[in-house]
Design a protein around this motif. Sequence first.
Motif, PDB file in Angstrom:
ATOM      1  N   ILE A  28       5.736   6.402 -11.481  1.00  0.00           N
ATOM      2  CA  ILE A  28       4.942   5.559 -10.592  1.00  0.00           C
ATOM      3  C   ILE A  28       5.176   4.093 -10.946  1.00  0.00           C
ATOM      4  O   ILE A  28       5.232   3.739 -12.123  1.00  0.00           O
ATOM      5  CB  ILE A  28       3.445   5.892 -10.734  1.00  0.00           C
ATOM      6  CG1 ILE A  28       3.203   7.377 -10.488  1.00  0.00           C
ATOM      7  CG2 ILE A  28       2.600   5.048  -9.809  1.00  0.00           C
ATOM      8  CD1 ILE A  28       1.779   7.807 -10.774  1.00  0.00           C
ATOM      9  N   LYS A  29       5.322   3.266  -9.921  1.00  0.00           N
ATOM     10  CA  LYS A  29       5.507   1.826 -10.160  1.00  0.00           C
ATOM     11  C   LYS A  29       4.269   1.079  -9.675  1.00  0.00           C
ATOM     12  O   LYS A  29       3.845   1.238  -8.531  1.00  0.00           O
ATOM     13  CB  LYS A  29       6.724   1.316  -9.410  1.00  0.00           C
ATOM     14  CG  LYS A  29       8.010   1.793 -10.024  1.00  0.00           C
ATOM     15  CD  LYS A  29       8.905   0.615 -10.355  1.00  0.00           C
ATOM     16  CE  LYS A  29      10.127   1.114 -11.101  1.00  0.00           C
ATOM     17  NZ  LYS A  29      10.947   0.006 -11.547  1.00  0.00           N
ATOM     18  N   VAL A  57       4.874   2.670 -14.810  1.00  0.00           N
ATOM     19  CA  VAL A  57       5.328   1.364 -15.262  1.00  0.00           C
ATOM     20  C   VAL A  57       4.485   0.311 -14.553  1.00  0.00           C
ATOM     21  O   VAL A  57       4.362   0.330 -13.334  1.00  0.00           O
ATOM     22  CB  VAL A  57       6.814   1.176 -14.925  1.00  0.00           C
ATOM     23  CG1 VAL A  57       7.251  -0.249 -15.174  1.00  0.00           C
ATOM     24  CG2 VAL A  57       7.648   2.138 -15.746  1.00  0.00           C
ATOM     25  N   ILE A  58       3.867  -0.569 -15.324  1.00  0.00           N
ATOM     26  CA  ILE A  58       2.965  -1.551 -14.729  1.00  0.00           C
ATOM     27  C   ILE A  58       3.484  -2.943 -14.991  1.00  0.00           C
ATOM     28  O   ILE A  58       3.753  -3.320 -16.127  1.00  0.00           O
ATOM     29  CB  ILE A  58       1.543  -1.407 -15.298  1.00  0.00           C
ATOM     30  CG1 ILE A  58       1.070   0.027 -15.080  1.00  0.00           C
ATOM     31  CG2 ILE A  58       0.599  -2.389 -14.625  1.00  0.00           C
ATOM     32  CD1 ILE A  58      -0.308   0.279 -15.589  1.00  0.00           C
ATOM     33  N   PHE A  70       3.937  -5.215  -2.685  1.00  0.00           N
ATOM     34  CA  PHE A  70       3.402  -3.952  -2.184  1.00  0.00           C
ATOM     35  C   PHE A  70       3.635  -3.829  -0.685  1.00  0.00           C
ATOM     36  O   PHE A  70       3.973  -2.751  -0.179  1.00  0.00           O
ATOM     37  CB  PHE A  70       1.901  -3.931  -2.497  1.00  0.00           C
ATOM     38  CG  PHE A  70       1.165  -2.693  -2.077  1.00  0.00           C
ATOM     39  CD1 PHE A  70       1.230  -1.545  -2.856  1.00  0.00           C
ATOM     40  CD2 PHE A  70       0.383  -2.689  -0.935  1.00  0.00           C
ATOM     41  CE1 PHE A  70       0.525  -0.415  -2.484  1.00  0.00           C
ATOM     42  CE2 PHE A  70      -0.318  -1.554  -0.566  1.00  0.00           C
ATOM     43  CZ  PHE A  70      -0.247  -0.411  -1.340  1.00  0.00           C
ATOM     44  N   CYS A  71       3.473  -4.927   0.033  1.00  0.00           N
ATOM     45  CA  CYS A  71       3.552  -4.893   1.498  1.00  0.00           C
ATOM     46  C   CYS A  71       4.971  -5.029   2.033  1.00  0.00           C
ATOM     47  O   CYS A  71       5.163  -5.194   3.229  1.00  0.00           O
ATOM     48  CB  CYS A  71       2.673  -5.990   2.099  1.00  0.00           C
ATOM     49  SG  CYS A  71       0.936  -5.578   1.999  1.00  0.00           S
ATOM     50  N   HIS A  78      10.078   0.119  -3.501  1.00  0.00           N
ATOM     51  CA  HIS A  78       8.849  -0.662  -3.421  1.00  0.00           C
ATOM     52  C   HIS A  78       7.756  -0.026  -4.278  1.00  0.00           C
ATOM     53  O   HIS A  78       7.732   1.183  -4.453  1.00  0.00           O
ATOM     54  CB  HIS A  78       8.388  -0.762  -1.969  1.00  0.00           C
ATOM     55  CG  HIS A  78       9.418  -1.369  -1.074  1.00  0.00           C
ATOM     56  ND1 HIS A  78       9.811  -2.669  -1.191  1.00  0.00           N
ATOM     57  CD2 HIS A  78      10.159  -0.830  -0.071  1.00  0.00           C
ATOM     58  CE1 HIS A  78      10.750  -2.920  -0.294  1.00  0.00           C
ATOM     59  NE2 HIS A  78      10.993  -1.824   0.390  1.00  0.00           N
ATOM     60  N   PRO A  79       6.835  -0.849  -4.804  1.00  0.00           N
ATOM     61  CA  PRO A  79       5.777  -0.301  -5.662  1.00  0.00           C
ATOM     62  C   PRO A  79       4.829   0.627  -4.908  1.00  0.00           C
ATOM     63  O   PRO A  79       4.672   0.530  -3.692  1.00  0.00           O
ATOM     64  CB  PRO A  79       5.053  -1.537  -6.173  1.00  0.00           C
ATOM     65  CG  PRO A  79       5.446  -2.637  -5.271  1.00  0.00           C
ATOM     66  CD  PRO A  79       6.791  -2.312  -4.726  1.00  0.00           C
ATOM     67  N   ASP A  80       4.218   1.548  -5.663  1.00  0.00           N
ATOM     68  CA  ASP A  80       3.309   2.530  -5.061  1.00  0.00           C
ATOM     69  C   ASP A  80       1.872   2.034  -5.037  1.00  0.00           C
ATOM     70  O   ASP A  80       1.093   2.393  -4.171  1.00  0.00           O
ATOM     71  CB  ASP A  80       3.349   3.828  -5.864  1.00  0.00           C
ATOM     72  CG  ASP A  80       4.765   4.267  -6.130  1.00  0.00           C
ATOM     73  OD1 ASP A  80       5.552   4.287  -5.176  1.00  0.00           O
ATOM     74  OD2 ASP A  80       5.091   4.564  -7.298  1.00  0.00           O
ATOM     75  N   ILE A  81       1.536   1.258  -6.058  1.00  0.00           N
ATOM     76  CA  ILE A  81       0.142   0.832  -6.228  1.00  0.00           C
ATOM     77  C   ILE A  81       0.152  -0.636  -6.614  1.00  0.00           C
ATOM     78  O   ILE A  81       1.068  -1.095  -7.302  1.00  0.00           O
ATOM     79  CB  ILE A  81      -0.529   1.674  -7.351  1.00  0.00           C
ATOM     80  CG1 ILE A  81      -0.691   3.122  -6.897  1.00  0.00           C
ATOM     81  CG2 ILE A  81      -1.881   1.080  -7.755  1.00  0.00           C
ATOM     82  CD1 ILE A  81      -1.211   4.053  -7.968  1.00  0.00           C
TER      83      ILE A  81
END
Lengths: 348, 427
Positions: A28-29, A57-58, A70-71, A78-81
Amino acid sequence: MNKLFKIAFSTSIFFFSLTIDAASRDTIKIVGSSTVYPFATVVAERFGKKTIYNTPVIESTGSGGGLKLFCKGIGIEHPDITNASRRIKQSEIDSCAAAGITEITEIKIGYDGIVIANSRQGQKLSLTKRQIFLALTPMVPNPNGEEVLVKNPYKTWKDVDPTLPNIDIEVLGPPPSSGTRDAFAELAMEGGCKTFKWLADIKKQDENKYKSICRSVREDGPYIEVGENDNLIVSKLNANPNSLGVFGYSFLDQNSDTIQGSMVDGAYPTFENIADGSYKVSRPLYFYIKNAHAASIPGIKEYVREFTSRGAIGQTGYLTDKGLIPMPNNEYKEFSAAGKKLIPLKTL
Amino acid sequence: MSNTSITEIVNKNLQTRYKKEARFRRYGQLSIFIAVTFLFIFFTSIISKGYSAFYQAEIFLKIELQQEFIDPDNTNDLEEIRYGDFDGIINESLYSLFPEITKRSDKRELRDLMSSGASIKIQQLVLEDLSLIGKTINIWLPLDDEVDMLIKGNIDVNLPEQSRRISDLQISSIETLQTQGLIKNKFNKTLFVSGDSRESEQAGILGALVGSALMLTITFLIAFPLGVSAAIYLEEFAPKNRFIDFIEVNINNLAAVPSIIYGLLGLAVFINYAGMPRSAPLVGGLVLALMTFPVIIIAARASLQSVPPSIRDAALGVGASKMQSIFDHILPLALPGILTGSIIGMARALGESAPLIMIGMVAFVVDIPTSPLDSSAALPVQVYLWADSPERGFAEKTSAAIMVLLMFLLLMNSLAIWLRNKYEIKW
């Protein structure tokens, strides 16, 4: 030496052949706010150790930067959260929708207090929002009572209010790029500004003018920008007991043996006071999930489950040890339900 | 007549000239003294803050690996055992040391002494060897970072109880355990064998080290062949004209471009345009390669130039082609110099953090990267991330990470010096 070249050449070819296509992703990114980062990383680490999934990974990009990434679109690049120390804006929802991201789940994780603190060697202060505004705004209402703005003449806290100690105004705080600064300007500065009725009235006529009067911070010395590193502020406070610092509650919580929070409008920034709302300078923290990714990236649902669990953000959850102020129970129920079913955000 | 006057003039000025020289020497000595002082202050501050990160408080516990906690249904299934109550086992063992503590809240305080890494350590032991279930083991387990800070003297115990993060009961039980010899400082292996963590007692730099190593490998594999080829071409084959002069000037300019610009370039080209993953050592390596490449060209050209023309002429004279003269004679002689320059360029790349921030390497990555496409941190970025963490324990970890980074920089620079001394040929 020819040999050396051959080795270098063949290894570089080998390396490029290793560059397999990254058509799938099993980690998860997460991007977003530096204020939520210390909480999200704790959850991610627990999640990684507890479950069979990889540790997410944050990346700490700031709330605005995170929502921008994110958008950008749907897909593994692209990031998930994204984490945010403020609520998503309508303009951001629109730009998400323009990129095909129509379903976003909003989860509130709790609150963060913004504290004004100094060293324990200094005097414990009791401030009001009005005093904070007067001490730190570039233009103040004329001290003689006239309803005009004059350049801020105050040099010491005593100038602002005779009941305050006779020490120079010196406040160390974050720069404008920081969410903490935005929230400080909005909650503390504007809160003090509103107490002048004639200034509050400007809001109805010209909102932009009102914001520029109430949310600006003076640039003639007393407010010192110390970058996004709150640890630096804490160590500078210990070096000079007369200076105050502005930062998130978690840093006060972790350093409570050397620094003390000032009272604002009659309440100390304690865990209880922020939680029950009597300490007013606090803001909600959120994270946003791209629902379209939940099916393709393994572990997103479980990560959200972990983050919204009672063990994490409940009244005695492990994030409260890190300085997160938990939500009241009814609010908690609402968001943990949203997290379980990934109920998309409708409108603001 | 004129002779005497010159001697007079010289004699008159002699004292001032001597004094000038003496003064200049003193200025020189003073500058060196100042530089050394700052270096000394820098090293003492880092080492004095960071040395304590290399050891950590651990507790010696007798742990009963009871079946009912680990695998109550006796499934022997690894997945079931993974979710066993290992915290419970540790807590039982800790409570048995303090039979007088019975209140729930007091027990909770006792429990908080342990690091959450302790149960993971036991879990791994059991998962590796299922026959341990039901047995009793004696083991050193990590304590919470607050306890570690207390033992290292970083918490003022004279403050009122509510304004420190460790309670009176906890302090007294730690003291009891210390007198019994059950709490001791042990070498902090975790720092070198694990990835990042938000619990400072479990945080390690291996992830960042591996990330940096992957990046530097890619940097070297790309920048070195490209840089050396470009240098050979410019030095040996390129015609002398305006266009080549223009290119040369620009290569020198490239070497002076601030590194953050390369980060922005990497973000635009590799991530946004080519669609490579964020936070990956591959992208980091490419960006650092762009940055190091002009440095290598400059170093390689300088050392190619220093090979005397007689070597070239002799090779050509006995009938070697231009290509043969370069690859068989000139390049081997210039290689030590090229390598020295490249290593120094790589050392600069190792310490670079600004371009990595732009390409998303300022990220919390726990898992150790295994390929250049995995997300990863890098050493300088790890320093940045730890310096920004609120927990007290990260202050010493930051200094420790700086020490490790400095050690690698020193190693690379000494390798460069060694190569130069060993292979350099004086003409």
